[in-house]
Design a protein around this motif. Structure first.
Motif, PDB file in Angstrom:
ATOM      1  N   LEU A 223       0.855  -1.179   0.000  1.00 14.91           N
ATOM      2  CA  LEU A 223       0.000   0.000   0.000  1.00 14.91           C
ATOM      3  C   LEU A 223       0.890   1.228   0.000  1.00 14.91           C
ATOM      4  O   LEU A 223       1.785   1.348   0.847  1.00 14.91           O
ATOM      5  CB  LEU A 223      -0.922   0.004   1.226  1.00 14.91           C
ATOM      6  N   ASP A 224       0.676   2.124  -0.959  1.00 11.30           N
ATOM      7  CA  ASP A 224       1.456   3.362  -1.057  1.00 11.30           C
ATOM      8  C   ASP A 224       2.959   3.086  -1.051  1.00 11.30           C
ATOM      9  O   ASP A 224       3.740   3.746  -0.356  1.00 11.30           O
ATOM     10  CB  ASP A 224       1.084   4.317   0.084  1.00 11.30           C
ATOM     11  N   ASN A 225       3.339   2.081  -1.809  1.00 13.68           N
ATOM     12  CA  ASN A 225       4.751   1.714  -2.003  1.00 13.68           C
ATOM     13  C   ASN A 225       5.436   1.261  -0.719  1.00 13.68           C
ATOM     14  O   ASN A 225       6.651   1.378  -0.568  1.00 13.68           O
ATOM     15  CB  ASN A 225       5.542   2.863  -2.626  1.00 13.68           C
ATOM     16  N   LYS A 226       4.660   0.716   0.212  1.00 17.03           N
ATOM     17  CA  LYS A 226       5.206   0.113   1.429  1.00 17.03           C
ATOM     18  C   LYS A 226       4.684  -1.314   1.537  1.00 17.03           C
ATOM     19  O   LYS A 226       3.534  -1.592   1.193  1.00 17.03           O
ATOM     20  CB  LYS A 226       4.813   0.918   2.669  1.00 17.03           C
ATOM     21  N   PHE A 245       4.172  -5.871  10.512  1.00 14.89           N
ATOM     22  CA  PHE A 245       5.474  -5.366  10.092  1.00 14.89           C
ATOM     23  C   PHE A 245       5.318  -4.585   8.788  1.00 14.89           C
ATOM     24  O   PHE A 245       4.592  -5.004   7.884  1.00 14.89           O
ATOM     25  CB  PHE A 245       6.467  -6.511   9.895  1.00 14.89           C
ATOM     26  N   CYS A 246       6.026  -3.450   8.716  1.00 14.87           N
ATOM     27  CA  CYS A 246       5.949  -2.591   7.536  1.00 14.87           C
ATOM     28  C   CYS A 246       7.360  -2.280   7.058  1.00 14.87           C
ATOM     29  O   CYS A 246       8.212  -1.844   7.859  1.00 14.87           O
ATOM     30  CB  CYS A 246       5.205  -1.298   7.862  1.00 14.87           C
ATOM     31  N   TYR A 247       7.601  -2.469   5.759  1.00 15.62           N
ATOM     32  CA  TYR A 247       8.893  -2.131   5.161  1.00 15.62           C
ATOM     33  C   TYR A 247       8.729  -0.902   4.284  1.00 15.62           C
ATOM     34  O   TYR A 247       7.940  -0.902   3.334  1.00 15.62           O
ATOM     35  CB  TYR A 247       9.414  -3.293   4.321  1.00 15.62           C
ATOM     36  N   ASP A 248       9.453   0.153   4.625  1.00 14.68           N
ATOM     37  CA  ASP A 248       9.445   1.400   3.851  1.00 14.68           C
ATOM     38  C   ASP A 248      10.632   1.358   2.898  1.00 14.68           C
ATOM     39  O   ASP A 248      11.798   1.473   3.314  1.00 14.68           O
ATOM     40  CB  ASP A 248       9.556   2.597   4.787  1.00 14.68           C
ATOM     41  N   VAL A 249      10.338   1.175   1.625  1.00 13.50           N
ATOM     42  CA  VAL A 249      11.398   0.988   0.649  1.00 13.50           C
ATOM     43  C   VAL A 249      12.225   2.257   0.471  1.00 13.50           C
ATOM     44  O   VAL A 249      13.415   2.202   0.137  1.00 13.50           O
ATOM     45  CB  VAL A 249      10.794   0.523  -0.698  1.00 13.50           C
ATOM     46  N   LEU A 269      -4.489 -10.288   2.747  1.00  8.29           N
ATOM     47  CA  LEU A 269      -4.318  -8.866   3.026  1.00  8.29           C
ATOM     48  C   LEU A 269      -4.272  -8.130   1.701  1.00  8.29           C
ATOM     49  O   LEU A 269      -3.603  -8.551   0.760  1.00  8.29           O
ATOM     50  CB  LEU A 269      -3.014  -8.638   3.807  1.00  8.29           C
ATOM     51  N   VAL A 270      -5.002  -7.005   1.624  1.00  8.37           N
ATOM     52  CA  VAL A 270      -5.037  -6.232   0.386  1.00  8.37           C
ATOM     53  C   VAL A 270      -5.106  -4.745   0.716  1.00  8.37           C
ATOM     54  O   VAL A 270      -5.754  -4.347   1.688  1.00  8.37           O
ATOM     55  CB  VAL A 270      -6.244  -6.661  -0.492  1.00  8.37           C
ATOM     56  N   GLY A 271      -4.411  -3.929  -0.071  1.00 10.75           N
ATOM     57  CA  GLY A 271      -4.476  -2.483   0.083  1.00 10.75           C
ATOM     58  C   GLY A 271      -5.499  -1.895  -0.858  1.00 10.75           C
ATOM     59  O   GLY A 271      -5.552  -2.250  -2.036  1.00 10.75           O
ATOM     60  N   HIS A 272      -6.341  -1.000  -0.333  1.00  9.96           N
ATOM     61  CA  HIS A 272      -7.413  -0.436  -1.157  1.00  9.96           C
ATOM     62  C   HIS A 272      -7.809   0.923  -0.606  1.00  9.96           C
ATOM     63  O   HIS A 272      -8.139   1.055   0.578  1.00  9.96           O
ATOM     64  CB  HIS A 272      -8.615  -1.385  -1.157  1.00  9.96           C
ATOM     65  N   GLU A 273      -7.765   1.951  -1.460  1.00  8.52           N
ATOM     66  CA  GLU A 273      -8.189   3.306  -1.123  1.00  8.52           C
ATOM     67  C   GLU A 273      -7.554   3.807   0.170  1.00  8.52           C
ATOM     68  O   GLU A 273      -8.225   4.365   1.038  1.00  8.52           O
ATOM     69  CB  GLU A 273      -9.719   3.375  -1.039  1.00  8.52           C
ATOM     70  N   PHE A 455       4.320  -8.894  -5.748  1.00  6.05           N
ATOM     71  CA  PHE A 455       3.758  -7.547  -5.733  1.00  6.05           C
ATOM     72  C   PHE A 455       4.721  -6.620  -6.460  1.00  6.05           C
ATOM     73  O   PHE A 455       5.807  -7.043  -6.904  1.00  6.05           O
ATOM     74  CB  PHE A 455       3.531  -7.072  -4.289  1.00  6.05           C
ATOM     75  N   LEU A 456       4.330  -5.358  -6.591  1.00  4.52           N
ATOM     76  CA  LEU A 456       5.153  -4.362  -7.265  1.00  4.52           C
ATOM     77  C   LEU A 456       5.595  -3.302  -6.277  1.00  4.52           C
ATOM     78  O   LEU A 456       4.815  -2.861  -5.433  1.00  4.52           O
ATOM     79  CB  LEU A 456       4.366  -3.698  -8.405  1.00  4.52           C
ATOM     80  N   LEU A 457       6.843  -2.875  -6.393  1.00  8.61           N
ATOM     81  CA  LEU A 457       7.367  -1.758  -5.608  1.00  8.61           C
ATOM     82  C   LEU A 457       8.221  -0.876  -6.512  1.00  8.61           C
ATOM     83  O   LEU A 457       8.906  -1.384  -7.406  1.00  8.61           O
ATOM     84  CB  LEU A 457       8.228  -2.258  -4.440  1.00  8.61           C
ATOM     85  N   ARG A 458       8.165   0.415  -6.263  1.00  7.70           N
ATOM     86  CA  ARG A 458       9.070   1.336  -6.964  1.00  7.70           C
ATOM     87  C   ARG A 458      10.310   1.501  -6.092  1.00  7.70           C
ATOM     88  O   ARG A 458      10.294   2.189  -5.085  1.00  7.70           O
ATOM     89  CB  ARG A 458       8.377   2.678  -7.223  1.00  7.70           C
ATOM     90  N   LEU A 459      11.377   0.832  -6.498  1.00  8.73           N
ATOM     91  CA  LEU A 459      12.590   0.809  -5.701  1.00  8.73           C
ATOM     92  C   LEU A 459      13.410   2.058  -5.959  1.00  8.73           C
ATOM     93  O   LEU A 459      13.615   2.433  -7.116  1.00  8.73           O
ATOM     94  CB  LEU A 459      13.418  -0.433  -6.038  1.00  8.73           C
ATOM     95  N   PRO A 460      13.908   2.687  -4.899  1.00  8.55           N
ATOM     96  CA  PRO A 460      14.764   3.862  -5.101  1.00  8.55           C
ATOM     97  C   PRO A 460      16.024   3.472  -5.862  1.00  8.55           C
ATOM     98  O   PRO A 460      16.395   2.309  -5.939  1.00  8.55           O
ATOM     99  CB  PRO A 460      15.094   4.302  -3.675  1.00  8.55           C
ATOM    100  N   LYS A 461      16.687   4.482  -6.408  1.00  5.75           N
ATOM    101  CA  LYS A 461      17.941   4.222  -7.104  1.00  5.75           C
ATOM    102  C   LYS A 461      18.936   3.632  -6.118  1.00  5.75           C
ATOM    103  O   LYS A 461      19.082   4.095  -5.002  1.00  5.75           O
ATOM    104  CB  LYS A 461      18.483   5.521  -7.697  1.00  5.75           C
TER     105      LYS A 461
END
Length: 488
Positions: A223-226, A245-249, A269-273, A455-461
């Motif tokens: 959810l929101d790239n986490k 547990f939450c991972y902040d990329v 578990l699913v992220g929505h709105e 799942f998909l994540l936008r990984l930082p450089k």
């Protein structure tokens, strides 16, 4: 799928007519719409401000909008009345103009939902022209994810828009397998979250799981790239992990958060709105039907409507700003339900009767829901699919078995107009076409035993070393209007 048309304005406009009391006439040249004033006030910031401005226009029976078009306003009305039309190119341009001028958030949301590889460049350029930033950002991210397929077409854009679309970081395909908690002295170096390096066609380590985290029968979602992990069991007694547990990329850090009010495992578990939903599962070896919603900002869980019946490991997906689940009911019946948040209820969308050996998975692409199951008969190494179209309300069987010698399709995730599937021996990217998935490329599989979550994540450089800290990586890119020469 045929595009909707606004060609016959006089006929279609009748849908917008209401009783005289509480209505206002909206004129576009010779075309006049009689529209519920309350509807406009609720959904259109422009009219809401106008009706409360004290200006003479707020007391007039007719409002003239020379800057907009009748077809664009008709699309706006259709969306305000709950329709989700697939639009032609001309309708897209006129709808974007209306969404920007009238500040209609629900229309902007619909435009975001129907972005595809055929219309993304038109939407991107038009959103920049009219300053519709939410759509501009969404289409820029979509184009970045599909850049290899679109790079020749992108050349037709103005230079500043070409440069900007290269700025976002593309989504990466990320997978985590089944792991139980460990102790520091016996840290399991296989307890990792991995991402697919598509250039090298191989998996690389993104992060290690926290010592106390479990992905065995846990709920895993983004959810929101986490990345969020809820529940999961440990030791021989199958005790439920009582922390989330939450991972902040963006910072490469893990944190903990509260658990649901009803501890559970074998859940979804699913992220929505902007919220997390934990769906069904088991408690004390009993399958349950409860659903809880987690509000990230307040770190609180609240119960939502129960499932129609108890269920564990529920297949679920989101698309078109809607949340769907697929419940399998022996024998051979799959039911798809939609969660209606405003009414806090699960509503039956459709039923499919098909022979199924065991297991199922569901992914969504625009207005299509793909239900995958193992079979036919006892051949669990093959996967067959059916597609349900939300716009037409029709089921269709996907041709072929999506069979490969490397194993069955147990998990999948959609990126742009492609879908990735993974098992132990192969990761395959398919191009999603009208009535089939066409293989684009095949890469190495994810060599871990047990269940997998993708799942998909936008990984930082990243630096050249896989586990070093990230440089940066904003989740949403905001571009000043003047830097893309946008005009109102």
């Amino acid at each position: 799928m045929e595009s909707s048309s606004c060609a016959d304005i006089k006929v279609d406009a009748r849908k917008a007519i209401c009783q005289p009391m509480g209505c206002v006439k909206i004129r576009f040249g010779e075309n006049v719409f009689m529209v519920d004033k309350g509807l406009l006030e609720i959904h259109c910031e422009y009219f809401r401000a106008l009706f409360h401005s004290g200006m003479k226009e707020c007391h007039q029976d007719e409002i003239y909008l020379p800057a907009l078009s009748a077809p664009g306003f008709l699309v706006t009305l259709r969306v305000l009345h709950g329709e989700r039309p697939i639009l032609s190119g001309d309708e897209i341009v006129e709808a974007i103009q209306c969404a920007a001028f009238l500040h209609v958030e629900v229309l902007t949301e619909h435009l975001v939902n129907i972005v595809n590889s055929d219309n993304c460049l038109l939407m991107y350029h038009t959103a920049a022209t009219f300053g519709l930033l939410r759509l501009f950002n969404s289409t820029a991210l979509f184009i970045r994810d599909m850049y290899e397929d679109l790079k020749e077409d992108v050349k037709c854009l103005p230079k500043d828009l070409i440069e900007y679309v290269k700025c976002p970081i593309p989504s990466s395909y990320v997978t985590v397998g089944t792991h139980s908690p460990t102790i520091k002295l016996l840290q399991d170096f296989m307890r990792t979250v991995c991402y697919l390096d598509e250039g090298e066609k191989d998996w690389k380590v993104l992060t290690h799981l926290p010592l106390d985290a479990s992905t065995t029968m846990a709920g895993v979602a983004v959810l929101d790239n986490k990345l969020y992990i809820v529940g999961g069991v440990y030791d021989v007694t199958n005790k439920v992990v009582d922390s989330g547990f939450c991972y902040d990329v963006s910072t490469d850090t893990w944190s903990t958060f509260s658990s649901p009010q009803q501890l559970r495992y074998n859940c979804s578990l699913v992220g929505h709105e902007g919220n997390l939903y934990i769906i069904g599962g088991e408690q004390n070896k009993t399958v349950i039907s409860s659903v809880e919603r987690y509000k990230v900002l307040t770190d609180t869980w609240n119960f939502a409507a129960h499932l129609p019946r108890p269920a564990a490991a529920v297949a679920c997906t989101t698309t078109m700003s809607r949340l769907f689940i697929c419940l399998w009911r022996p024998k051979d019946i799959s039911e798809i339900y939609e969660y209606i948040r405003k009414e806090d209820k699960w509503e039956l969308t459709t039923t499919l009767v098909r022979h199924q050996s065991y297991g199922h998975c569901m992914v969504a692409h625009r207005d299509n829901l793909y239900v995958m199951r193992n079979g036919p008969s006892d051949d669990f190494l093959r996967c067959v699919m059916d597609c349900y179209n939300l716009t037409t309300g029709q089921w269709s069987a996907m041709p072929g078995h999506y069979e490969n010698s490397k194993g069955a399709l147990f998990t999948a995730v959609v990126r742009g107009d492609s879908v990735f599937t993974v098992n132990r021996r192969a990761t395959v990217e398919y191009s999603i076409e009208e009535n089939k998935w066409r293989t684009k490329k095949e890469m190495t599989g994810f060599p871990r035993i047990g269940s997998m979550w993708t799942f998909l994540l936008r990984l930082p450089k990243k630096t050249s070393e896989a586990l070093e800290k990230k440089d940066n990586g904003p989740e949403i890119y905001s571009l000043p209007l003047n830097s893309v020469k946008c005009t109102e």
